[in-house]
Motif scaffolding. Structure first.
Motif, PDB file in Angstrom:
ATOM      1  N   ASN A 364       0.810  -1.221   0.000  1.00 19.80           N
ATOM      2  CA  ASN A 364       0.000   0.000   0.000  1.00 19.80           C
ATOM      3  C   ASN A 364       0.842   1.271   0.000  1.00 19.80           C
ATOM      4  O   ASN A 364       0.312   2.379   0.098  1.00 19.80           O
ATOM      5  CB  ASN A 364      -0.964   0.007   1.186  1.00 19.80           C
ATOM      6  N   GLY A 365       2.160   1.111  -0.094  1.00 17.45           N
ATOM      7  CA  GLY A 365       3.038   2.275  -0.173  1.00 17.45           C
ATOM      8  C   GLY A 365       3.452   2.847   1.161  1.00 17.45           C
ATOM      9  O   GLY A 365       4.166   3.855   1.213  1.00 17.45           O
ATOM     10  N   THR A 366       3.047   2.237   2.265  1.00 17.20           N
ATOM     11  CA  THR A 366       3.434   2.694   3.598  1.00 17.20           C
ATOM     12  C   THR A 366       4.224   1.596   4.301  1.00 17.20           C
ATOM     13  O   THR A 366       3.738   0.467   4.441  1.00 17.20           O
ATOM     14  CB  THR A 366       2.198   3.052   4.447  1.00 17.20           C
ATOM     15  N   GLY A 367       5.406   1.939   4.731  1.00 16.83           N
ATOM     16  CA  GLY A 367       6.248   0.951   5.388  1.00 16.83           C
ATOM     17  C   GLY A 367       5.905   0.782   6.851  1.00 16.83           C
ATOM     18  O   GLY A 367       5.533   1.735   7.538  1.00 16.83           O
ATOM     19  N   SER A 368       6.015  -0.441   7.333  1.00 16.56           N
ATOM     20  CA  SER A 368       5.820  -0.721   8.754  1.00 16.56           C
ATOM     21  C   SER A 368       7.011  -0.198   9.555  1.00 16.56           C
ATOM     22  O   SER A 368       8.054   0.160   8.993  1.00 16.56           O
ATOM     23  CB  SER A 368       5.668  -2.224   8.978  1.00 16.56           C
ATOM     24  N   THR A 369       6.865  -0.175  10.864  1.00 21.46           N
ATOM     25  CA  THR A 369       7.928   0.299  11.743  1.00 21.46           C
ATOM     26  C   THR A 369       9.094  -0.693  11.757  1.00 21.46           C
ATOM     27  O   THR A 369       8.904  -1.885  12.023  1.00 21.46           O
ATOM     28  CB  THR A 369       7.407   0.491  13.168  1.00 21.46           C
ATOM     29  N   VAL A 370      10.299  -0.179  11.477  1.00 24.91           N
ATOM     30  CA  VAL A 370      11.514  -0.987  11.513  1.00 24.91           C
ATOM     31  C   VAL A 370      12.550  -0.246  12.346  1.00 24.91           C
ATOM     32  O   VAL A 370      12.917   0.886  12.018  1.00 24.91           O
ATOM     33  CB  VAL A 370      12.073  -1.253  10.106  1.00 24.91           C
ATOM     34  N   GLU A 371      13.018  -0.874  13.422  1.00 24.45           N
ATOM     35  CA  GLU A 371      14.066  -0.297  14.262  1.00 24.45           C
ATOM     36  C   GLU A 371      15.327  -1.138  14.110  1.00 24.45           C
ATOM     37  O   GLU A 371      15.288  -2.358  14.299  1.00 24.45           O
ATOM     38  CB  GLU A 371      13.628  -0.278  15.723  1.00 24.45           C
ATOM     39  N   LEU A 372      16.451  -0.496  13.796  1.00 22.77           N
ATOM     40  CA  LEU A 372      17.720  -1.196  13.571  1.00 22.77           C
ATOM     41  C   LEU A 372      18.805  -0.508  14.391  1.00 22.77           C
ATOM     42  O   LEU A 372      19.300   0.556  14.013  1.00 22.77           O
ATOM     43  CB  LEU A 372      18.071  -1.164  12.083  1.00 22.77           C
ATOM     44  N   PHE A 373      19.183  -1.116  15.522  1.00 22.41           N
ATOM     45  CA  PHE A 373      20.122  -0.460  16.418  1.00 22.41           C
ATOM     46  C   PHE A 373      21.209  -1.420  16.910  1.00 22.41           C
ATOM     47  O   PHE A 373      20.934  -2.561  17.295  1.00 22.41           O
ATOM     48  CB  PHE A 373      19.384   0.132  17.628  1.00 22.41           C
ATOM     49  N   ASN A 374      22.444  -0.924  16.861  1.00 22.73           N
ATOM     50  CA  ASN A 374      23.607  -1.594  17.468  1.00 22.73           C
ATOM     51  C   ASN A 374      23.825  -3.008  16.938  1.00 22.73           C
ATOM     52  O   ASN A 374      24.084  -3.942  17.688  1.00 22.73           O
ATOM     53  CB  ASN A 374      23.475  -1.615  18.992  1.00 22.73           C
ATOM     54  N   ASN A 375      23.764  -3.140  15.629  1.00 20.52           N
ATOM     55  CA  ASN A 375      24.065  -4.401  14.964  1.00 20.52           C
ATOM     56  C   ASN A 375      25.398  -4.301  14.244  1.00 20.52           C
ATOM     57  O   ASN A 375      25.876  -3.212  13.932  1.00 20.52           O
ATOM     58  CB  ASN A 375      22.961  -4.741  13.964  1.00 20.52           C
ATOM     59  N   ASP A 376      25.995  -5.438  13.942  1.00 20.52           N
ATOM     60  CA  ASP A 376      27.251  -5.489  13.198  1.00 20.52           C
ATOM     61  C   ASP A 376      27.006  -6.181  11.867  1.00 20.52           C
ATOM     62  O   ASP A 376      26.576  -7.342  11.831  1.00 20.52           O
ATOM     63  CB  ASP A 376      28.308  -6.243  14.003  1.00 20.52           C
ATOM     64  N   PHE A 377      27.292  -5.465  10.753  1.00 17.32           N
ATOM     65  CA  PHE A 377      27.086  -5.986   9.403  1.00 17.32           C
ATOM     66  C   PHE A 377      28.424  -6.198   8.704  1.00 17.32           C
ATOM     67  O   PHE A 377      29.464  -5.711   9.133  1.00 17.32           O
ATOM     68  CB  PHE A 377      26.219  -5.028   8.581  1.00 17.32           C
ATOM     69  N   SER A 378      28.360  -6.887   7.559  1.00 17.06           N
ATOM     70  CA  SER A 378      29.574  -7.326   6.875  1.00 17.06           C
ATOM     71  C   SER A 378      30.418  -6.198   6.293  1.00 17.06           C
ATOM     72  O   SER A 378      31.635  -6.309   6.254  1.00 17.06           O
ATOM     73  CB  SER A 378      29.222  -8.316   5.758  1.00 17.06           C
ATOM     74  N   GLY A 379      29.818  -5.151   5.789  1.00 15.28           N
ATOM     75  CA  GLY A 379      30.662  -4.092   5.236  1.00 15.28           C
ATOM     76  C   GLY A 379      30.066  -3.337   4.071  1.00 15.28           C
ATOM     77  O   GLY A 379      30.613  -2.327   3.633  1.00 15.28           O
TER      78      GLY A 379
END
Length: 665
Positions: A364-379
């Motif tokens: 519907n063009g509206t994104g749900s709530t996404v919280e992304l905090f203090n994670n470690d990703f590959s690069g």
């Protein structure tokens, strides 16, 4: 008063005897069936003790219409096995055939029994069906069973009772539909799986290891291991679902599982309830569609990922490490303190190698709530936009982030399945203490916050003596060489993790332990390191090298140290680079061989030639390692060289003979 006394005596004589119930000792299938038949209608709490292994040619059955008046049945296997020969279901228990709730208050308990080579429509090895009675299966083994429908190893169902599976092993079972290892379900009751192992099970539909679900009850998986399971559809290791209830996965390990569709390690789904994953480790799992490590989704509920580790997982489409699906606008995803490292997705470009979040599932063009905090990703994650190779969120209308990093987490031995953090890991003390669902312990039960701030990932780096080596690693040393870790590398009776002057750690070459002891001060920042390029070429360093600091000593003080190493390969000294001359030298002053260990002693002086910082400052900086100087090779001749030598020698001899003759003339 006399009447009351009589009633009391009657209760003591008869009431207690009824509570004790009947006890049956069985050694043959006939005795076993006779015991079950009597137990299903004697209105007592029954115990059946299995005293021998048995081959089962006719299914053992316990069938009652009223749950035997709500009484209990306990089967103690005593380590014995029941073998179905690949042709029959081994055991079938139904406590309420009429399904009227007559089994309320009853309990079915099966302990320490092996079900192998059973075959049935559902529950190849075992089927337990109740209405309100509770079911407990403990320390049992299910191996090589198969089902044409659900539950290759076992199928357990109760609409409103509780189901508990603890310390069981499911291996090599298969189902043509769901739950290769086990199928477990309830309408509104609770399901708890703790300390079970699932390996090499398969399902032609969902849940290679386990298929477990409930419309409105609760599902809890804790401390289970899933390895090498497969599903043709979803959830290679586990398929977990709930409509409005809760699904909670804590401290589980998923490795080398596969799914032909989604969720190689685990597929977790809730319609409007909650799906919470905490302290789990996913590595080496694969999915031919989405979510190599895990595929977690909801229509309108909540998804929470806290302190999990995803490493080396793969998906043919999106979310190599994990995919999160949020359908309606009110759905939420909270992703805190996780490690996503070296996962791969093959859809190309915006496929979220580490993490893919479909935040607008209804389009519907509206994104749900996404919280992304203090994670470690590959690069290759762009945290600002949320749309990049390693991290991709489809709609970022309601996306927030912070405290995320992209650095090597420095796992202890990822190739060997060891995802403990090591000294110097950027994940140490880098998490968020306010993360949702934060556990008080890590994946192996150690205190979760050890230094004021929680670590990122499933492991909490715990270092009681502050030497830079985790307690877990120091506990693994085998000081007396008997093959059993004792945590005491110098064998002084005190665990190394409690001694700042003793440190044991794995070397960087083959992972065997080396122990250092200092007579003064204390160790800090101890690490196993590779051999540097300028090390002498004629010295073999079979255990690599080590770096450390000794602090808490007097300025200019000389400190006596020792290093304890395995006896093979042979080493003859401890080599260090002279900071003043630049030459590598063997500084060991003595060598001692005791049992299966070899020890070298040496001395370092603060500010001296072998203090790497060269400054008298109350601490010594060291990098060196135990080594063996190789003997200088004696040059040898090739075959052609030998021929040339013979020719030259012969020519010289001939010339000498001629010279002698000429002199005579």
């Amino acid at each position: 008063m006399v009447r009351k006394a009589i009633v009391l005596i009657l209760f003591l004589l008869f009431g207690f005897s009824v509570a004790e119930g009947a006890v049956f000792d069985v050694s043959t299938p006939t005795e076993f069936q006779n015991a079950l038949t009597e137990a299903q209608s004697n209105n007592e709490d029954d115990v059946i003790n299995v005293l021998a292994d048995m081959s089962i040619t006719t299914t053992l059955t316990y069938q009652t219409d009223d749950g035997d008046g709500g009484h209990s049945l306990t089967i103690n296997g005593n380590g014995h096995s029941l073998d179905g020969g690949g042709s029959v279901q081994i055991m079938n228990i139904n406590t309420d055939i009429s399904q009227n709730g007559g089994d309320a208050g009853g309990n079915i308990t099966i302990r320490d029994l092996t079900f192998q080579n059973g075959n049935a429509g559902g529950g190849g090895g075992l089927q337990v069906w109740t209405i309100e009675a509770n079911v407990t299966i403990d320390h049992c083994t299910f191996s090589g069973n198969s089902a044409n429908w659900d539950g290759g190893g076992a199928r357990v169902w109760t609409p409103s009772g509780s189901i508990t599976l603890t310390n069981n092993s499911f291996s090599g079972n298969s189902a043509n539909e769901e739950g290769g290892g086990v199928y477990v379900g309830t309408n509104s009751g609770s399901i708890t799986l703790t300390n079970n192992s699932f390996s090499g099970n398969s399902a032609n539909w969902d849940g290679g290891g386990v298929y477990v679900g409930t419309p409105s009850g609760s599902v809890t998986l804790t401390n289970n291991t899933f390895s090498g399971n497969s599903a043709s559809y979803e959830g290679g290791g586990a398929n977990v679902w709930t409509d409005s209830g809760s699904a909670t996965l804590t401290n589980n390990t998923f490795s080398d599982n596969s799914a032909n569709r989604d969720g190689g390690g685990a597929y977790v789904w809730t319609e409007s309830g909650s799906a919470t994953l905490t302290n789990n480790t996913f590595y080496g799992n694969s999915a031919n569609w989405d979510g190599g490590g895990a595929d977690v989704g909801t229509r309108s509920g909540s998804v929470t990922l806290t302190n999990n580790t995803f490493s080396g997982n793969s998906a043919s489409y999106d979310g190599g490490g994990a995919r999160v699906w949020l359908e309606f606008d009110q759905a939420t995803a909270q992703v805190y303190n996780n490690i996503f490292w070296q996962n791969t997705a093959q859809a190309g470009g915006s496929d979220g190698d580490d993490l893919y979040v479909e935040s607008d599932g209804d389009g519907n063009g509206t994104g749900s709530t996404v919280e992304l905090f203090n994670n470690d990703f590959s690069g290759s994650a762009d945290f600002t936009t949320g749309q990049s190779e390693d991290l991709y969120i489809t709609d970022t209308d309601n996306y927030s982030q912070g405290g995320n990093i992209q650095q090597d987490p420095l796992f202890a031995d990822p190739d060997g399945g060891d995802f403990h953090l090591t000294s110097g890991s950027p994940c140490i003390d880098a998490g968020d203490n306010n993360a949702p669902g934060l556990s008080t312990t890590d994946f192996e039960g150690e205190p979760r916050v050890s230094n004021g701030t929680v670590d990122i990932g499933a492991d909490e780096f715990l270092d009681s003596d502050n030497d830079g080596v985790s307690d877990t690693e120091e506990d693994g040393v085998d000081g007396d060489g008997d093959g059993i870790p004792d945590g005491d590398g110098d064998q002084n009776g005190t665990p190394d993790k409690q001694e700042a002057r003793v440190v044991s750690l794995k070397n960087s070459v083959d992972g065997r332990y080396v122990t250092f002891v200092t007579g003064s001060g204390q160790f800090v920042e101890v690490r196993a390191v590779p051999v540097p390029a300028d090390a002498p070429q004629n010295v073999n360093f079979p255990f690599g090298m080590f770096s450390f600091r000794v602090v808490g000593i007097g300025t200019g003080q000389t400190v006596d140290l020792s290093v304890i190493v395995p006896p093979n390969p042979e080493t003859s000294g401890y080599w260090k680079k002279n900071a003043q001359t630049g030459r590598w030298e063997d500084i060991a002053t003595s060598t001692q061989v005791t049992g299966s260990k070899r020890a070298f002693t040496f001395s370092l002086t603060d500010g001296g030639a072998f203090d790497d910082d060269g400054v008298a400052n109350g601490e010594i900086l060291d990098q060196g390692g135990p080594g063996q100087q190789q003997a200088t090779a004696v040059p040898t001749m090739t075959e052609w060289g030998m021929i040339l030598f013979i020719v030259l020698a012969g020519t010289t001899a001939v010339w000498q003979m001629r010279k002698t003759r000429m002199s005579r003339v």
